[in-house]
Write a protein that holds these residues in place. Sequence first.
Motif, PDB file in Angstrom:
ATOM      1  N   ASP A  40       0.813  -1.214   0.000  1.00 33.03           N
ATOM      2  CA  ASP A  40       0.000   0.000   0.000  1.00 33.03           C
ATOM      3  C   ASP A  40       0.852   1.272   0.000  1.00 33.03           C
ATOM      4  O   ASP A  40       0.657   2.172   0.832  1.00 33.03           O
ATOM      5  N   MET A  41       1.751   1.355  -0.952  1.00 29.31           N
ATOM      6  CA  MET A  41       2.596   2.549  -1.054  1.00 29.31           C
ATOM      7  C   MET A  41       1.797   3.757  -1.557  1.00 29.31           C
ATOM      8  O   MET A  41       2.052   4.885  -1.184  1.00 29.31           O
ATOM      9  N   HIS A  42       0.850   3.521  -2.455  1.00 25.58           N
ATOM     10  CA  HIS A  42      -0.036   4.581  -2.971  1.00 25.58           C
ATOM     11  C   HIS A  42       0.747   5.785  -3.526  1.00 25.58           C
ATOM     12  O   HIS A  42       0.479   6.933  -3.162  1.00 25.58           O
ATOM     13  N   TYR A  43       1.710   5.496  -4.399  1.00 30.29           N
ATOM     14  CA  TYR A  43       2.370   6.589  -5.125  1.00 30.29           C
ATOM     15  C   TYR A  43       1.291   7.408  -5.837  1.00 30.29           C
ATOM     16  O   TYR A  43       0.407   6.849  -6.485  1.00 30.29           O
ATOM     17  N   ALA A  44       1.352   8.730  -5.704  1.00 28.53           N
ATOM     18  CA  ALA A  44       0.301   9.573  -6.277  1.00 28.53           C
ATOM     19  C   ALA A  44       0.903  10.783  -6.979  1.00 28.53           C
ATOM     20  O   ALA A  44       1.768  11.473  -6.423  1.00 28.53           O
ATOM     21  N   ARG A  45       0.477  11.003  -8.214  1.00 26.68           N
ATOM     22  CA  ARG A  45       0.894  12.169  -8.958  1.00 26.68           C
ATOM     23  C   ARG A  45       0.209  13.421  -8.405  1.00 26.68           C
ATOM     24  O   ARG A  45      -0.824  13.309  -7.765  1.00 26.68           O
TER      25      ARG A  45
ATOM     26  N   GLY B  55       0.692  -4.859  -3.375  1.00 35.52           N
ATOM     27  CA  GLY B  55      -0.419  -4.217  -4.072  1.00 35.52           C
ATOM     28  C   GLY B  55      -0.736  -2.818  -3.605  1.00 35.52           C
ATOM     29  O   GLY B  55      -0.273  -2.357  -2.568  1.00 35.52           O
ATOM     30  N   ASP B  56      -1.552  -2.126  -4.406  1.00 46.17           N
ATOM     31  CA  ASP B  56      -1.786  -0.691  -4.267  1.00 46.17           C
ATOM     32  C   ASP B  56      -0.458   0.051  -4.260  1.00 46.17           C
ATOM     33  O   ASP B  56      -0.168   0.895  -3.406  1.00 46.17           O
ATOM     34  N   LEU B  57       0.320  -0.295  -5.260  1.00 49.13           N
ATOM     35  CA  LEU B  57       1.584   0.404  -5.483  1.00 49.13           C
ATOM     36  C   LEU B  57       1.310   1.875  -5.762  1.00 49.13           C
ATOM     37  O   LEU B  57       2.051   2.744  -5.317  1.00 49.13           O
ATOM     38  N   VAL B  58       0.229   2.154  -6.484  1.00 46.25           N
ATOM     39  CA  VAL B  58      -0.139   3.534  -6.800  1.00 46.25           C
ATOM     40  C   VAL B  58      -1.534   3.825  -6.266  1.00 46.25           C
ATOM     41  O   VAL B  58      -2.303   2.910  -5.935  1.00 46.25           O
ATOM     42  N   HIS B  59      -1.883   5.120  -6.217  1.00 49.04           N
ATOM     43  CA  HIS B  59      -3.194   5.507  -5.701  1.00 49.04           C
ATOM     44  C   HIS B  59      -4.248   5.508  -6.804  1.00 49.04           C
ATOM     45  O   HIS B  59      -5.378   5.057  -6.595  1.00 49.04           O
TER      46      HIS B  59
ATOM     47  N   ALA C  70       6.388   4.832 -10.046  1.00 48.87           N
ATOM     48  CA  ALA C  70       6.515   4.000  -8.851  1.00 48.87           C
ATOM     49  C   ALA C  70       7.486   2.844  -9.064  1.00 48.87           C
ATOM     50  O   ALA C  70       8.352   2.582  -8.220  1.00 48.87           O
ATOM     51  N   THR C  71       7.351   2.131 -10.178  1.00 48.85           N
ATOM     52  CA  THR C  71       8.251   1.002 -10.423  1.00 48.85           C
ATOM     53  C   THR C  71       9.680   1.472 -10.627  1.00 48.85           C
ATOM     54  O   THR C  71      10.625   0.850 -10.133  1.00 48.85           O
ATOM     55  N   LYS C  72       9.854   2.588 -11.318  1.00 52.58           N
ATOM     56  CA  LYS C  72      11.201   3.133 -11.540  1.00 52.58           C
ATOM     57  C   LYS C  72      11.818   3.589 -10.216  1.00 52.58           C
ATOM     58  O   LYS C  72      12.997   3.326  -9.936  1.00 52.58           O
ATOM     59  N   ASP C  73      11.014   4.261  -9.391  1.00 51.15           N
ATOM     60  CA  ASP C  73      11.534   4.771  -8.132  1.00 51.15           C
ATOM     61  C   ASP C  73      11.963   3.636  -7.203  1.00 51.15           C
ATOM     62  O   ASP C  73      13.062   3.673  -6.636  1.00 51.15           O
ATOM     63  N   LEU C  74      11.110   2.626  -7.028  1.00 52.74           N
ATOM     64  CA  LEU C  74      11.460   1.518  -6.141  1.00 52.74           C
ATOM     65  C   LEU C  74      12.680   0.755  -6.650  1.00 52.74           C
ATOM     66  O   LEU C  74      13.550   0.358  -5.866  1.00 52.74           O
TER      67      LEU C  74
ATOM     68  N   VAL D 296       5.482   9.893  -1.572  1.00 54.53           N
ATOM     69  CA  VAL D 296       5.823   8.645  -0.895  1.00 54.53           C
ATOM     70  C   VAL D 296       7.219   8.158  -1.256  1.00 54.53           C
ATOM     71  O   VAL D 296       7.774   7.277  -0.589  1.00 54.53           O
ATOM     72  N   ARG D 297       7.811   8.757  -2.275  1.00 53.25           N
ATOM     73  CA  ARG D 297       9.181   8.357  -2.629  1.00 53.25           C
ATOM     74  C   ARG D 297      10.137   8.592  -1.469  1.00 53.25           C
ATOM     75  O   ARG D 297      11.166   7.909  -1.345  1.00 53.25           O
ATOM     76  N   ARG D 298       9.809   9.546  -0.595  1.00 57.03           N
ATOM     77  CA  ARG D 298      10.657   9.799   0.581  1.00 57.03           C
ATOM     78  C   ARG D 298      10.584   8.623   1.558  1.00 57.03           C
ATOM     79  O   ARG D 298      11.578   8.264   2.184  1.00 57.03           O
ATOM     80  N   VAL D 299       9.398   8.042   1.685  1.00 57.96           N
ATOM     81  CA  VAL D 299       9.237   6.866   2.537  1.00 57.96           C
ATOM     82  C   VAL D 299      10.015   5.692   1.955  1.00 57.96           C
ATOM     83  O   VAL D 299      10.721   4.971   2.669  1.00 57.96           O
TER      84      VAL D 299
END
Length: 217
Positions: A10-15, A45-49, A71-75, A20-23
């Motif tokens: 449940d990272m919920h990356y959101a534009r 799951g819920d990688l993005v919001h 999100a995938t690139k950042d992780l 959340v990239r800081r987390v």
Amino acid sequence: EPFSFVVLGDMHYARPDFEVRRVAAAIADAVKGVQPAVAFVCQTGDLVHGERPEGGKQLDKEEMKEELSFATKDLTEQFRLPLFIAVGNHDKNAGATPFDEVVLPLLSRELGTPLSQRYYAFRHGNSCFIFLDYGDYSETRPSMDYVAQQRFLAETIAQARATTGIEHVFLFAHYPLWVVIRPGFSNRRFTDSVLAVLKRAPVDAFFCGHTHNTGAW
């Protein structure tokens, strides 16, 4: 050799700010010294919001692709490790097509084989890792073949248990099998199909997310 793996949910990356990239960066930094060393990252799951902040309206296809791509690139860049993902309900916004177009090619590269569905498995060392598709957010309009996934799960566990050298089986999905505190955050079609297999062939651990009331250690 002994190894560790990271589990995120449940990272919920959101534009557009992707705060959340800081987390993610803090978690990646915290596990750098873990021993045995971390081999890969698992996301439940819920990688993005996938929704607009005003009114909760779903993003369109291109906006979803933007969130999933970031999100995938950042992780991947933060951890510098292979990334494996279980699809969440927010990840399927805009009809799930963006997830299939962005995430399945990434998983195919990590697995070294083409992946056409959202459930899969792989072996690492002495363990088998299985990732499932939770199915549908609405129980009344099923859009996936739960029987086919159930068959895949049963056959994969059986094969793992029969393979010399595999000592552990770990299962990942977005929805919990038993919902604690938050009733309604479930899908009986998914739960019943998975539990029917696990009653006959238990696994070592089941990792999930969705309810936002789990912990970390």
